[in-house]
Design an enzyme around this catalytic site. Structure first.
Site, PDB file in Angstrom:
ATOM      1  NE  ARG A  17      -5.629  -5.178  -2.237  1.00  0.00           N
ATOM      2  CZ  ARG A  17      -4.816  -6.209  -2.052  1.00  0.00           C
ATOM      3  NH1 ARG A  17      -5.267  -7.314  -1.494  1.00  0.00           N
ATOM      4  NH2 ARG A  17      -3.563  -6.155  -2.423  1.00  0.00           N
TER       5      ARG A  17
ATOM      6  CG  ASP B 116      -1.367  -2.959  -8.761  1.00  0.00           C
ATOM      7  OD1 ASP B 116      -2.241  -2.746  -9.632  1.00  0.00           O
ATOM      8  OD2 ASP B 116      -1.434  -2.500  -7.613  1.00  0.00           O
TER       9      ASP B 116
ATOM     10  CG  ASP C  13       0.024   0.052 -10.547  1.00  0.00           C
ATOM     11  OD1 ASP C  13      -0.740   1.022 -10.728  1.00  0.00           O
ATOM     12  OD2 ASP C  13       0.600  -0.170  -9.470  1.00  0.00           O
TER      13      ASP C  13
HETATM   14  C1  PRP Z   1      -7.062  -4.763  -7.082  1.00  0.00           C
HETATM   15  C2  PRP Z   1      -7.877  -5.713  -7.930  1.00  0.00           C
HETATM   16  C3  PRP Z   1      -9.082  -5.983  -7.075  1.00  0.00           C
HETATM   17  C4  PRP Z   1      -8.504  -5.941  -5.680  1.00  0.00           C
HETATM   18  C5  PRP Z   1      -8.369  -7.324  -5.181  1.00  0.00           C
HETATM   19  O1  PRP Z   1      -7.553  -3.478  -7.166  1.00  0.00           O
HETATM   20  O2  PRP Z   1      -8.192  -5.198  -9.198  1.00  0.00           O
HETATM   21  O3  PRP Z   1     -10.106  -5.030  -7.223  1.00  0.00           O
HETATM   22  O4  PRP Z   1      -7.212  -5.321  -5.772  1.00  0.00           O
HETATM   23  O5  PRP Z   1      -7.974  -7.344  -3.861  1.00  0.00           O
HETATM   24  P1  PRP Z   1      -8.879  -7.916  -2.681  1.00  0.00           P
HETATM   25  O6  PRP Z   1      -9.459  -9.205  -3.184  1.00  0.00           O
HETATM   26  O7  PRP Z   1      -7.902  -8.107  -1.569  1.00  0.00           O
HETATM   27  O8  PRP Z   1      -9.923  -6.904  -2.376  1.00  0.00           O
HETATM   28  P2  PRP Z   1      -6.836  -2.241  -6.409  1.00  0.00           P
HETATM   29  O9  PRP Z   1      -7.410  -2.096  -5.045  1.00  0.00           O
HETATM   30  O10 PRP Z   1      -5.354  -2.399  -6.512  1.00  0.00           O
HETATM   31  O11 PRP Z   1      -7.350  -0.993  -7.208  1.00  0.00           O
HETATM   32  P3  PRP Z   1      -7.057  -0.559  -8.729  1.00  0.00           P
HETATM   33  O12 PRP Z   1      -7.732  -1.567  -9.626  1.00  0.00           O
HETATM   34  O13 PRP Z   1      -7.694   0.762  -8.780  1.00  0.00           O
HETATM   35  O14 PRP Z   1      -5.575  -0.527  -8.942  1.00  0.00           O
HETATM   36  N1  URA Z   2      -4.522  -6.731  -6.552  1.00  0.00           N
HETATM   37  C1  URA Z   2      -3.679  -6.913  -7.583  1.00  0.00           C
HETATM   38  O1  URA Z   2      -3.736  -6.168  -8.579  1.00  0.00           O
HETATM   39  N2  URA Z   2      -2.778  -7.900  -7.506  1.00  0.00           N
HETATM   40  C2  URA Z   2      -2.719  -8.733  -6.454  1.00  0.00           C
HETATM   41  O2  URA Z   2      -1.875  -9.647  -6.452  1.00  0.00           O
HETATM   42  C3  URA Z   2      -3.606  -8.528  -5.388  1.00  0.00           C
HETATM   43  C4  URA Z   2      -4.517  -7.517  -5.469  1.00  0.00           C
END
Ligand code: PRP
Ligand code: URA
Length: 210
Positions: free
Chosen positions: A105, A201, A204
């Site tokens: 995102r 997150d 993370d």
């Molecule tokens: C997080 C999560 C989803 C997304 C959800 O990923 O694992 O993929 O956010 O958010 P949304 O419904 O608003 O799209 P992130 O973008 O943080 O990436 P990452 O898994 O690489 O940390």
């Molecule tokens: N992605 C995450 O990992 N946590 C949230 O709460 C929203 C998006």
């Protein structure tokens, strides 16, 4: 057939979810819990797989058994955090194929940015479970399913650990044919697009970044 939206209220899932949410939970425990919850969710979400009769010779006679009748599955985690659910899912369905969709995102627009897509060759013969612990705005899930549907799989289901009402509504609207499974449906998104109360997150916390 009407599409399913299921919040999985099994006591083991709910118990593990309460530990997962805790800010004090270590990276190691968090990672293990994500896999355990994914395993329990897959167990329940595959209860409608079709069966066929099978006779099995036991040491004492012939047993009239059932086996899963030729349905092929694929798990497609959304990178990164969806990776945390794959091992648990594969524990129950080791023959499943695994595809990967890379999305993150954009922190300011909250729009998904695609960076990778590799799906099983024979995906059109498979029922696909898209895996991602978090359904927040729904943008990532919607985009991932758009990409998967271009390859015409037999069916698509979406499995997350925590959903926000905003994401659930958006996903329902964008993909009315996709069953949705979640372990928890939370309250709302905050001004940064994080689920409240959520668990922070997910990527993370699984990988120990930040
Ligand atoms: C997080 C999560 C989803 C997304 C959800 O990923 O694992 O993929 O956010 O958010 P949304 O419904 O608003 O799209 P992130 O973008 O943080 O990436 P990452 O898994 O690489 O940390
Ligand atoms: N992605 C995450 O990992 N946590 C949230 O709460 C929203 C998006």
């Amino acid at each position: 057939m009407e599409r399913k939206i299921i919040i999985m209220d099994h006591p083991l899932i709910q118990h593990k979810l309460s530990i997962l949410r805790n800010v004090e939970t270590s990276t190691k425990d968090f990672r293990e819990l994500v896999n355990e919850i994914a395993m329990l969710m897959i167990y329940d979400a595959t209860r409608d797989l079709p069966l066929q009769d099978k006779e099995v010779q036991t040491p004492c006679g012939v047993a009239h058994c059932k086996k899963i009748s030729g349905r092929k599955l694929a798990f497609v985690p959304i990178l990164r955090a969806g990776l945390g659910m794959v091992e648990g899912a594969l524990m129950l369905v080791p023959s499943a194929r695994v595809g990967h969709i890379g999305l993150y995102r954009d922190e300011s627009t909250l729009e998904p940015v695609e960076y990778y897509c590799k799906l099983p060759k024979d995906i059109e013969q498979r029922d696909v479970f898209v895996l991602d612990p978090m359904l927040a705005t729904g943008g990532s899930a919607i985009d991932a399913i758009n990409q998967i549907k271009k390859r015409t799989p037999r069916s698509v289901k979406f499995m997350c650990i925590i959903a926000a009402p905003e994401g659930l509504e958006a996903l329902k609207k964008a993909h009315p044919d996709v069953d949705i499974f979640a372990a928890g449906l939370d309250d709302h998104l905050n001004e940064n697009g994080y689920i409240v109360p959520g668990l922070g997150d997910a990527g993370d916390r699984i990988f120990g970044t930040k």
